[in-house]
Design a protein around this motif. Structure first.
Motif, PDB file in Angstrom:
ATOM      1  N   LYS A 201       0.858  -1.185   0.000  1.00  0.00           N
ATOM      2  CA  LYS A 201       0.000   0.000   0.000  1.00  0.00           C
ATOM      3  C   LYS A 201       0.892   1.232   0.000  1.00  0.00           C
ATOM      4  CE  LYS A 201      -3.958   0.024   2.037  1.00  0.00           C
ATOM      5  NZ  LYS A 201      -5.045   0.070   3.062  1.00  0.00           N
ATOM      6  N   ILE A 202       0.937   1.924  -1.128  1.00  0.00           N
ATOM      7  CA  ILE A 202       1.782   3.120  -1.239  1.00  0.00           C
ATOM      8  C   ILE A 202       1.255   4.180  -0.282  1.00  0.00           C
ATOM      9  CG2 ILE A 202       2.706   4.910  -2.759  1.00  0.00           C
ATOM     10  CD1 ILE A 202       2.019   3.149  -5.147  1.00  0.00           C
ATOM     11  N   ASP A 203       2.108   4.702   0.583  1.00  0.00           N
ATOM     12  CA  ASP A 203       1.674   5.688   1.568  1.00  0.00           C
ATOM     13  C   ASP A 203       1.119   6.939   0.887  1.00  0.00           C
ATOM     14  OD1 ASP A 203       1.633   6.409   4.492  1.00  0.00           O
ATOM     15  OD2 ASP A 203       2.673   8.149   3.650  1.00  0.00           O
ATOM     16  N   GLN A 204       0.104   7.523   1.520  1.00  0.00           N
ATOM     17  CA  GLN A 204      -0.559   8.677   0.903  1.00  0.00           C
ATOM     18  C   GLN A 204       0.346   9.892   0.746  1.00  0.00           C
ATOM     19  OE1 GLN A 204      -3.929   8.631   3.698  1.00  0.00           O
ATOM     20  NE2 GLN A 204      -3.198  10.534   4.535  1.00  0.00           N
ATOM     21  N   SER A 205       1.424   9.954   1.521  1.00  0.00           N
ATOM     22  CA  SER A 205       2.341  11.100   1.381  1.00  0.00           C
ATOM     23  C   SER A 205       3.008  11.123   0.002  1.00  0.00           C
ATOM     24  CB  SER A 205       3.417  11.054   2.482  1.00  0.00           C
ATOM     25  OG  SER A 205       4.199   9.883   2.362  1.00  0.00           O
ATOM     26  N   PHE A 206       3.103   9.968  -0.676  1.00  0.00           N
ATOM     27  CA  PHE A 206       3.701   9.929  -2.023  1.00  0.00           C
ATOM     28  C   PHE A 206       2.678  10.227  -3.111  1.00  0.00           C
ATOM     29  CE2 PHE A 206       6.298   6.798   0.407  1.00  0.00           C
ATOM     30  CZ  PHE A 206       7.452   7.575   0.469  1.00  0.00           C
ATOM     31  N   ILE A 207       1.394  10.200  -2.753  1.00  0.00           N
ATOM     32  CA  ILE A 207       0.329  10.413  -3.735  1.00  0.00           C
ATOM     33  C   ILE A 207      -0.138  11.868  -3.718  1.00  0.00           C
ATOM     34  CG2 ILE A 207      -2.009   9.677  -4.422  1.00  0.00           C
ATOM     35  CD1 ILE A 207       0.148   7.444  -4.668  1.00  0.00           C
ATOM     36  N   ARG A 208      -0.077  12.476  -2.506  1.00  0.00           N
ATOM     37  CA  ARG A 208      -0.679  13.782  -2.260  1.00  0.00           C
ATOM     38  C   ARG A 208      -0.259  14.829  -3.287  1.00  0.00           C
ATOM     39  NH1 ARG A 208       1.038  14.680   3.156  1.00  0.00           N
ATOM     40  NH2 ARG A 208      -0.447  13.028   3.660  1.00  0.00           N
ATOM     41  N   GLU A 209       1.035  14.886  -3.638  1.00  0.00           N
ATOM     42  CA  GLU A 209       1.515  15.969  -4.507  1.00  0.00           C
ATOM     43  C   GLU A 209       1.689  15.563  -5.965  1.00  0.00           C
ATOM     44  OE1 GLU A 209       4.726  17.793  -2.203  1.00  0.00           O
ATOM     45  OE2 GLU A 209       3.278  17.677  -0.564  1.00  0.00           O
ATOM     46  N   ILE A 210       1.070  14.468  -6.345  1.00  0.00           N
ATOM     47  CA  ILE A 210       1.012  14.095  -7.763  1.00  0.00           C
ATOM     48  C   ILE A 210      -0.128  14.896  -8.385  1.00  0.00           C
ATOM     49  CG2 ILE A 210       0.422  12.202  -9.350  1.00  0.00           C
ATOM     50  CD1 ILE A 210       1.810  10.275  -7.403  1.00  0.00           C
ATOM     51  N   PRO A 211       0.047  15.553  -9.552  1.00  0.00           N
ATOM     52  CA  PRO A 211       1.183  15.463 -10.445  1.00  0.00           C
ATOM     53  C   PRO A 211       2.226  16.578 -10.299  1.00  0.00           C
ATOM     54  CG  PRO A 211      -0.645  16.471 -11.604  1.00  0.00           C
ATOM     55  CD  PRO A 211      -1.080  16.274 -10.183  1.00  0.00           C
ATOM     56  N   GLU A 212       2.112  17.412  -9.253  1.00  0.00           N
ATOM     57  CA  GLU A 212       3.058  18.531  -9.148  1.00  0.00           C
ATOM     58  C   GLU A 212       4.471  18.043  -8.867  1.00  0.00           C
ATOM     59  OE1 GLU A 212       0.225  18.435  -7.233  1.00  0.00           O
ATOM     60  OE2 GLU A 212      -0.959  19.688  -8.601  1.00  0.00           O
ATOM     61  N   SER A 213       4.591  17.000  -8.074  1.00  0.00           N
ATOM     62  CA  SER A 213       5.924  16.571  -7.648  1.00  0.00           C
ATOM     63  C   SER A 213       6.469  15.455  -8.532  1.00  0.00           C
ATOM     64  CB  SER A 213       5.863  16.092  -6.186  1.00  0.00           C
ATOM     65  OG  SER A 213       7.021  15.333  -5.886  1.00  0.00           O
ATOM     66  N   GLY A 214       7.523  15.775  -9.275  1.00  0.00           N
ATOM     67  CA  GLY A 214       8.188  14.776 -10.110  1.00  0.00           C
ATOM     68  C   GLY A 214       8.808  13.675  -9.267  1.00  0.00           C
ATOM     69  N   GLU A 215       9.330  14.046  -8.087  1.00  0.00           N
ATOM     70  CA  GLU A 215       9.936  13.037  -7.200  1.00  0.00           C
ATOM     71  C   GLU A 215       8.892  12.016  -6.756  1.00  0.00           C
ATOM     72  OE1 GLU A 215      10.352  16.294  -6.783  1.00  0.00           O
ATOM     73  OE2 GLU A 215      12.473  16.723  -6.350  1.00  0.00           O
ATOM     74  N   ASP A 216       7.719  12.522  -6.345  1.00  0.00           N
ATOM     75  CA  ASP A 216       6.679  11.599  -5.863  1.00  0.00           C
ATOM     76  C   ASP A 216       6.172  10.709  -6.994  1.00  0.00           C
ATOM     77  OD1 ASP A 216       6.921  12.442  -3.283  1.00  0.00           O
ATOM     78  OD2 ASP A 216       5.274  13.881  -3.378  1.00  0.00           O
ATOM     79  N   MET A 217       6.126  11.253  -8.211  1.00  0.00           N
ATOM     80  CA  MET A 217       5.723  10.401  -9.344  1.00  0.00           C
ATOM     81  C   MET A 217       6.767   9.323  -9.585  1.00  0.00           C
ATOM     82  SD  MET A 217       3.655  12.772 -12.030  1.00  0.00           S
ATOM     83  CE  MET A 217       4.845  14.057 -12.287  1.00  0.00           C
ATOM     84  N   ALA A 218       8.041   9.703  -9.450  1.00  0.00           N
ATOM     85  CA  ALA A 218       9.113   8.714  -9.663  1.00  0.00           C
ATOM     86  C   ALA A 218       9.062   7.627  -8.589  1.00  0.00           C
ATOM     87  CB  ALA A 218      10.475   9.411  -9.655  1.00  0.00           C
ATOM     88  N   ILE A 219       8.853   8.039  -7.336  1.00  0.00           N
ATOM     89  CA  ILE A 219       8.813   7.056  -6.235  1.00  0.00           C
ATOM     90  C   ILE A 219       7.617   6.119  -6.397  1.00  0.00           C
ATOM     91  CG2 ILE A 219       8.408   6.814  -3.739  1.00  0.00           C
ATOM     92  CD1 ILE A 219      10.081   9.445  -3.417  1.00  0.00           C
ATOM     93  N   SER A 221       5.960   5.373  -9.125  1.00  0.00           N
ATOM     94  CA  SER A 221       6.190   4.493 -10.286  1.00  0.00           C
ATOM     95  C   SER A 221       7.120   3.356  -9.921  1.00  0.00           C
ATOM     96  CB  SER A 221       6.839   5.256 -11.447  1.00  0.00           C
ATOM     97  OG  SER A 221       6.035   6.313 -11.841  1.00  0.00           O
ATOM     98  N   ALA A 222       8.162   3.687  -9.165  1.00  0.00           N
ATOM     99  CA  ALA A 222       9.143   2.668  -8.789  1.00  0.00           C
ATOM    100  C   ALA A 222       8.523   1.615  -7.873  1.00  0.00           C
ATOM    101  CB  ALA A 222      10.347   3.324  -8.113  1.00  0.00           C
TER     102      ALA A 222
END
Ligand code: C2E
Ligand code: MG
Ligand code: MG
Ligand code: MG
Length: 280
Positions: A201-219, A221-222
């Motif tokens: 379950k991907i933590d919501q902190s990595f979803i919150r700033e999609i699509p603004e955050s390229g880092e969070d999109m990369a994490i 996706s990985a």
């Protein structure tokens, strides 16, 4: 002092006790009463297939209906439940209640979804989780293969040997196991390899700033790619916008939870979601 009186006795505050300690004692006393008086509630949040948009599961989320304070969120009382040991009887109640509810929905023909239940690290140490889960399944008639236990990375990291033995036994019952808040704990990768995990379950902190955050999109996706190459399903938590869902669809994420579809709701409201789906 309060300690000498023992658990369950009236507590007299010691002089010099800090404000924080008093609050904890008050919450602890309140929690005992909540358990005895039936003030605990389960809310349910849909787990939705990214590809089909259908509800494929529910996560049970604990609430405390305090007669004075109203609905209390778990962030305020789970830590006290853990430190006082009350998490053991509370967790037992949660498991049984979630299985009974899920089985009622199955019997009513509302679908064969999974029910996900959060299990706290201290519950591992305090109770025989295999017996508690076995009882909940036996009493409810809910099938083991439709029950999912959510365990945080920290629970896996704290005592890996005990956790491995326990999770193996739980997996042998046929249960599904998921890693909650994935990406926020330590040694994730080493543990994911060793434990009999089914879902990340991907933590919501990595979803919150999609699509603004390229880092969070990369994490994100990985995590999806890694989960899939290890043969695991991947669920994204905290999905609030159509853009976030589009991103997850492009990356082949399996399922999601979030306010975009529904907040956690009481059982009667969840049942309406299931009936609408059946009708639609
Ligand atoms: P969790 O298991 O990671 O649950 C997800 C949390 O995210 C829930 O908070 C849910 O209401 C919230 N959430 C869901 N969708 C969204 C969204 O789109 N946006 C935002 N901002 N939040 C969203 P909740 O219900 O307050 O629960 C907090 C935590 O308390 C849970 O995190 C879990 O760790 C713990 N918890 C809840 N119920 C239980 C339980 O029965 N036993 C144990 N041990 N822990 C529980
Ligand atoms: Mg959870
Ligand atoms: Mg398994
Ligand atoms: Mg989470």
């Amino acid at each position: 002092g309060a300690k000498a009186l023992g658990r369950g006795a009236w507590c007299f505050y010691e002089e010099g006790m800090t404000q924080g300690a008093r609050e904890r004692l008050a919450v602890e006393a309140g929690l005992r009463r909540a358990l005895a008086n039936g003030e605990l509630r389960l809310y349910y949040q849909p787990q939705v297939s990214v590809a089909s948009g259908r509800i494929v599961g529910a996560e049970a989320l604990l609430r405390w209906q305090d007669p004075q304070e109203g609905l209390v969120s778990p962030a305020r009382f789970i830590p006290v439940a853990e430190s006082s040991g009350l998490i053991a009887p509370i967790g037992q109640w949660v498991l049984l209640e979630a299985c009974l509810q899920a089985q009622r929905w199955r019997s009513a023909g509302l679908g064969s979804m999974t029910m996900a239940v959060n299990v706290s690290p201290r519950q591992f140490a305090l109770s025989d989780l295999v017996a508690v889960v076995g009882d909940a399944l036996a009493q409810s008639g809910f099938p083991a293969t439709s029950l999912e236990l959510e365990i945080t990375e920290s629970a896996l990291a704290e005592r890996p040997e005990q956790a491995l033995a326990l999770l193996t036994k739980l997996g042998d019952l046929g249960l599904r196991l998921s890693v909650d808040d994935f990406g926020t704990g330590y040694s994730s990768l080493a543990h994911i390899k060793r434990f009999p995990i089914d879902v990340l379950k991907i933590d919501q902190s990595f979803i919150r700033e999609i699509p603004e955050s390229g880092e969070d999109m990369a994490i994100s996706s990985a995590i999806i790619a890694m989960g899939h190459s290890l043969g695991l399903a991947v669920l994204a938590e905290g999905v609030e916008t159509p853009a976030q869902l589009d991103f997850l669809r492009q990356r082949g994420c399996d399922s999601y939870q979030g306010y975009l579809r529904s907040r956690p709701v009481p059982p009667d409201a969840f049942e309406v979601l299931l009936r609408d789906q059946l009708a639609g």
